[in-house]
Design a protein around this motif. Structure first.
Motif, PDB file in Angstrom:
ATOM      1  N   VAL A  20       0.865  -1.176   0.000  1.00  0.00           N
ATOM      2  CA  VAL A  20       0.000   0.000   0.000  1.00  0.00           C
ATOM      3  C   VAL A  20       0.901   1.224   0.000  1.00  0.00           C
ATOM      4  O   VAL A  20       1.707   1.414   0.916  1.00  0.00           O
ATOM      5  CB  VAL A  20      -0.935   0.018   1.228  1.00  0.00           C
ATOM      6  CG1 VAL A  20      -1.819   1.250   1.204  1.00  0.00           C
ATOM      7  CG2 VAL A  20      -1.770  -1.248   1.291  1.00  0.00           C
ATOM      8  N   SER A  21       0.788   2.027  -1.042  1.00  0.00           N
ATOM      9  CA  SER A  21       1.541   3.278  -1.117  1.00  0.00           C
ATOM     10  C   SER A  21       0.670   4.390  -0.552  1.00  0.00           C
ATOM     11  O   SER A  21      -0.507   4.500  -0.898  1.00  0.00           O
ATOM     12  CB  SER A  21       1.906   3.581  -2.568  1.00  0.00           C
ATOM     13  OG  SER A  21       2.611   4.805  -2.649  1.00  0.00           O
ATOM     14  N   LEU A  22       1.269   5.200   0.328  1.00  0.00           N
ATOM     15  CA  LEU A  22       0.536   6.265   1.000  1.00  0.00           C
ATOM     16  C   LEU A  22       1.097   7.629   0.651  1.00  0.00           C
ATOM     17  O   LEU A  22       2.265   7.751   0.250  1.00  0.00           O
ATOM     18  CB  LEU A  22       0.621   6.082   2.524  1.00  0.00           C
ATOM     19  CG  LEU A  22       0.124   4.763   3.094  1.00  0.00           C
ATOM     20  CD1 LEU A  22       0.397   4.711   4.585  1.00  0.00           C
ATOM     21  CD2 LEU A  22      -1.351   4.577   2.815  1.00  0.00           C
ATOM     22  N   LYS A  23       0.287   8.647   0.835  1.00  0.00           N
ATOM     23  CA  LYS A  23       0.770  10.021   0.711  1.00  0.00           C
ATOM     24  C   LYS A  23       1.929  10.213   1.685  1.00  0.00           C
ATOM     25  O   LYS A  23       2.016   9.519   2.700  1.00  0.00           O
ATOM     26  CB  LYS A  23      -0.337  11.014   1.056  1.00  0.00           C
ATOM     27  CG  LYS A  23      -1.464  11.040   0.051  1.00  0.00           C
ATOM     28  CD  LYS A  23      -2.513  12.037   0.496  1.00  0.00           C
ATOM     29  CE  LYS A  23      -3.692  12.041  -0.439  1.00  0.00           C
ATOM     30  NZ  LYS A  23      -4.753  12.949   0.016  1.00  0.00           N
ATOM     31  N   GLY A  24       2.795  11.151   1.390  1.00  0.00           N
ATOM     32  CA  GLY A  24       3.930  11.406   2.264  1.00  0.00           C
ATOM     33  C   GLY A  24       5.071  10.436   2.010  1.00  0.00           C
ATOM     34  O   GLY A  24       5.945  10.259   2.855  1.00  0.00           O
ATOM     35  N   ASP A  25       5.065   9.783   0.840  1.00  0.00           N
ATOM     36  CA  ASP A  25       6.138   8.877   0.439  1.00  0.00           C
ATOM     37  C   ASP A  25       6.337   7.736   1.441  1.00  0.00           C
ATOM     38  O   ASP A  25       7.463   7.398   1.800  1.00  0.00           O
ATOM     39  CB  ASP A  25       7.435   9.653   0.232  1.00  0.00           C
ATOM     40  CG  ASP A  25       8.411   8.916  -0.667  1.00  0.00           C
ATOM     41  OD1 ASP A  25       7.947   8.123  -1.507  1.00  0.00           O
ATOM     42  OD2 ASP A  25       9.629   9.115  -0.515  1.00  0.00           O
ATOM     43  N   VAL A  42      -8.025  -2.353   6.429  1.00  0.00           N
ATOM     44  CA  VAL A  42      -7.547  -3.060   7.614  1.00  0.00           C
ATOM     45  C   VAL A  42      -6.432  -3.982   7.137  1.00  0.00           C
ATOM     46  O   VAL A  42      -6.659  -4.865   6.307  1.00  0.00           O
ATOM     47  CB  VAL A  42      -8.662  -3.881   8.292  1.00  0.00           C
ATOM     48  CG1 VAL A  42      -8.100  -4.631   9.503  1.00  0.00           C
ATOM     49  CG2 VAL A  42      -9.819  -2.982   8.703  1.00  0.00           C
ATOM     50  N   LEU A  43      -5.217  -3.746   7.643  1.00  0.00           N
ATOM     51  CA  LEU A  43      -4.066  -4.575   7.302  1.00  0.00           C
ATOM     52  C   LEU A  43      -3.635  -5.374   8.517  1.00  0.00           C
ATOM     53  O   LEU A  43      -3.541  -4.824   9.621  1.00  0.00           O
ATOM     54  CB  LEU A  43      -2.884  -3.712   6.849  1.00  0.00           C
ATOM     55  CG  LEU A  43      -2.984  -2.994   5.522  1.00  0.00           C
ATOM     56  CD1 LEU A  43      -1.725  -2.167   5.286  1.00  0.00           C
ATOM     57  CD2 LEU A  43      -3.166  -3.980   4.390  1.00  0.00           C
ATOM     58  N   ASP A  44      -3.355  -6.634   8.313  1.00  0.00           N
ATOM     59  CA  ASP A  44      -2.809  -7.488   9.357  1.00  0.00           C
ATOM     60  C   ASP A  44      -1.352  -7.762   8.998  1.00  0.00           C
ATOM     61  O   ASP A  44      -0.981  -7.719   7.823  1.00  0.00           O
ATOM     62  CB  ASP A  44      -3.607  -8.792   9.423  1.00  0.00           C
ATOM     63  CG  ASP A  44      -3.295  -9.609  10.661  1.00  0.00           C
ATOM     64  OD1 ASP A  44      -2.893  -9.015  11.681  1.00  0.00           O
ATOM     65  OD2 ASP A  44      -3.458 -10.835  10.609  1.00  0.00           O
ATOM     66  N   LYS A  45      -0.540  -8.029   9.993  1.00  0.00           N
ATOM     67  CA  LYS A  45       0.896  -8.281   9.789  1.00  0.00           C
ATOM     68  C   LYS A  45       1.536  -7.128   9.032  1.00  0.00           C
ATOM     69  O   LYS A  45       2.408  -7.328   8.177  1.00  0.00           O
ATOM     70  CB  LYS A  45       1.120  -9.601   9.055  1.00  0.00           C
ATOM     71  CG  LYS A  45       0.547 -10.794   9.780  1.00  0.00           C
ATOM     72  CD  LYS A  45       0.741 -12.061   8.988  1.00  0.00           C
ATOM     73  CE  LYS A  45       0.038 -13.224   9.682  1.00  0.00           C
ATOM     74  NZ  LYS A  45       0.043 -14.433   8.875  1.00  0.00           N
ATOM     75  N   ALA A  46       1.110  -5.900   9.338  1.00  0.00           N
ATOM     76  CA  ALA A  46       1.582  -4.726   8.616  1.00  0.00           C
ATOM     77  C   ALA A  46       3.026  -4.391   8.983  1.00  0.00           C
ATOM     78  O   ALA A  46       3.451  -4.555  10.131  1.00  0.00           O
ATOM     79  CB  ALA A  46       0.689  -3.524   8.906  1.00  0.00           C
ATOM     80  N   GLU A  47       3.767  -3.944   7.979  1.00  0.00           N
ATOM     81  CA  GLU A  47       5.129  -3.462   8.146  1.00  0.00           C
ATOM     82  C   GLU A  47       5.264  -2.180   7.340  1.00  0.00           C
ATOM     83  O   GLU A  47       4.711  -2.081   6.245  1.00  0.00           O
ATOM     84  CB  GLU A  47       6.149  -4.452   7.588  1.00  0.00           C
ATOM     85  CG  GLU A  47       6.027  -5.859   8.068  1.00  0.00           C
ATOM     86  CD  GLU A  47       6.990  -6.782   7.357  1.00  0.00           C
ATOM     87  OE1 GLU A  47       7.649  -7.556   8.055  1.00  0.00           O
ATOM     88  OE2 GLU A  47       7.081  -6.722   6.113  1.00  0.00           O
ATOM     89  N   GLU A  48       6.026  -1.227   7.859  1.00  0.00           N
ATOM     90  CA  GLU A  48       6.368  -0.048   7.068  1.00  0.00           C
ATOM     91  C   GLU A  48       7.715  -0.311   6.420  1.00  0.00           C
ATOM     92  O   GLU A  48       8.661  -0.737   7.090  1.00  0.00           O
ATOM     93  CB  GLU A  48       6.431   1.207   7.922  1.00  0.00           C
ATOM     94  CG  GLU A  48       6.712   2.428   7.075  1.00  0.00           C
ATOM     95  CD  GLU A  48       6.521   3.739   7.802  1.00  0.00           C
ATOM     96  OE1 GLU A  48       6.590   4.787   7.126  1.00  0.00           O
ATOM     97  OE2 GLU A  48       6.311   3.733   9.025  1.00  0.00           O
ATOM     98  N   VAL A  49       7.784  -0.076   5.116  1.00  0.00           N
ATOM     99  CA  VAL A  49       9.010  -0.316   4.353  1.00  0.00           C
ATOM    100  C   VAL A  49       9.661   1.033   4.081  1.00  0.00           C
ATOM    101  O   VAL A  49       9.049   1.911   3.474  1.00  0.00           O
ATOM    102  CB  VAL A  49       8.692  -1.043   3.029  1.00  0.00           C
ATOM    103  CG1 VAL A  49       9.965  -1.307   2.247  1.00  0.00           C
ATOM    104  CG2 VAL A  49       7.926  -2.329   3.286  1.00  0.00           C
ATOM    105  N   THR A  50      10.911   1.181   4.556  1.00  0.00           N
ATOM    106  CA  THR A  50      11.647   2.428   4.374  1.00  0.00           C
ATOM    107  C   THR A  50      13.049   2.102   3.893  1.00  0.00           C
ATOM    108  O   THR A  50      13.820   1.478   4.625  1.00  0.00           O
ATOM    109  CB  THR A  50      11.751   3.214   5.702  1.00  0.00           C
ATOM    110  OG1 THR A  50      10.451   3.337   6.265  1.00  0.00           O
ATOM    111  CG2 THR A  50      12.337   4.590   5.485  1.00  0.00           C
ATOM    112  N   ASP A  51      13.383   2.495   2.680  1.00  0.00           N
ATOM    113  CA  ASP A  51      14.718   2.266   2.115  1.00  0.00           C
ATOM    114  C   ASP A  51      15.176   0.822   2.276  1.00  0.00           C
ATOM    115  O   ASP A  51      16.311   0.551   2.664  1.00  0.00           O
ATOM    116  CB  ASP A  51      15.743   3.213   2.752  1.00  0.00           C
ATOM    117  CG  ASP A  51      15.435   4.669   2.479  1.00  0.00           C
ATOM    118  OD1 ASP A  51      14.952   4.965   1.366  1.00  0.00           O
ATOM    119  OD2 ASP A  51      15.670   5.504   3.371  1.00  0.00           O
ATOM    120  N   GLY A  52      14.279  -0.117   2.025  1.00  0.00           N
ATOM    121  CA  GLY A  52      14.613  -1.527   2.106  1.00  0.00           C
ATOM    122  C   GLY A  52      14.505  -2.125   3.499  1.00  0.00           C
ATOM    123  O   GLY A  52      14.473  -3.331   3.644  1.00  0.00           O
ATOM    124  N   ALA A  53      14.490  -1.305   4.537  1.00  0.00           N
ATOM    125  CA  ALA A  53      14.329  -1.794   5.908  1.00  0.00           C
ATOM    126  C   ALA A  53      12.845  -1.850   6.239  1.00  0.00           C
ATOM    127  O   ALA A  53      12.056  -1.067   5.727  1.00  0.00           O
ATOM    128  CB  ALA A  53      15.052  -0.873   6.885  1.00  0.00           C
TER     129      ALA A  53
END
Length: 75
Positions: A20-25, A42-53
């Motif tokens: 899921v791509s969100l506003k604010g990059d 509603v997302l389960d097992k959600a992770e934020e992806v930042t520069d590969g991390a």
């Protein structure tokens, strides 16, 4: 037969991860558990992806007006 956007979202309610791509990059990855007509997710097992991390978040509700796109993650 022409598919509607919500019909396509129904296809990803199968337990496979989505991106899921969100506003604010910002970008999230998780399992889509549900949505409504406003694209609130509603997302389960959600992770934020930042520069590969990735940072694990868990279960998350995303407000629809922040969503740019939803895509199968292809993991």
């Amino acid at each position: 037969m022409t598919k509607r956007p919500l019909d396509i979202l129904d296809q990803v309610l199968n337990g496979e991860p989505v991106i899921v791509s969100l506003k604010g990059d910002r970008e999230l990855r998780g399992v889509l558990q549900g949505y409504d007509v406003h694209m609130n997710l509603v997302l389960d097992k959600a992770e934020e992806v930042t520069d590969g991390a990735t940072q694990k978040i868990g279960t998350l509700i995303v407000r629809g007006d922040n969503v740019i796109y939803i895509s199968p993650s292809g993991n």
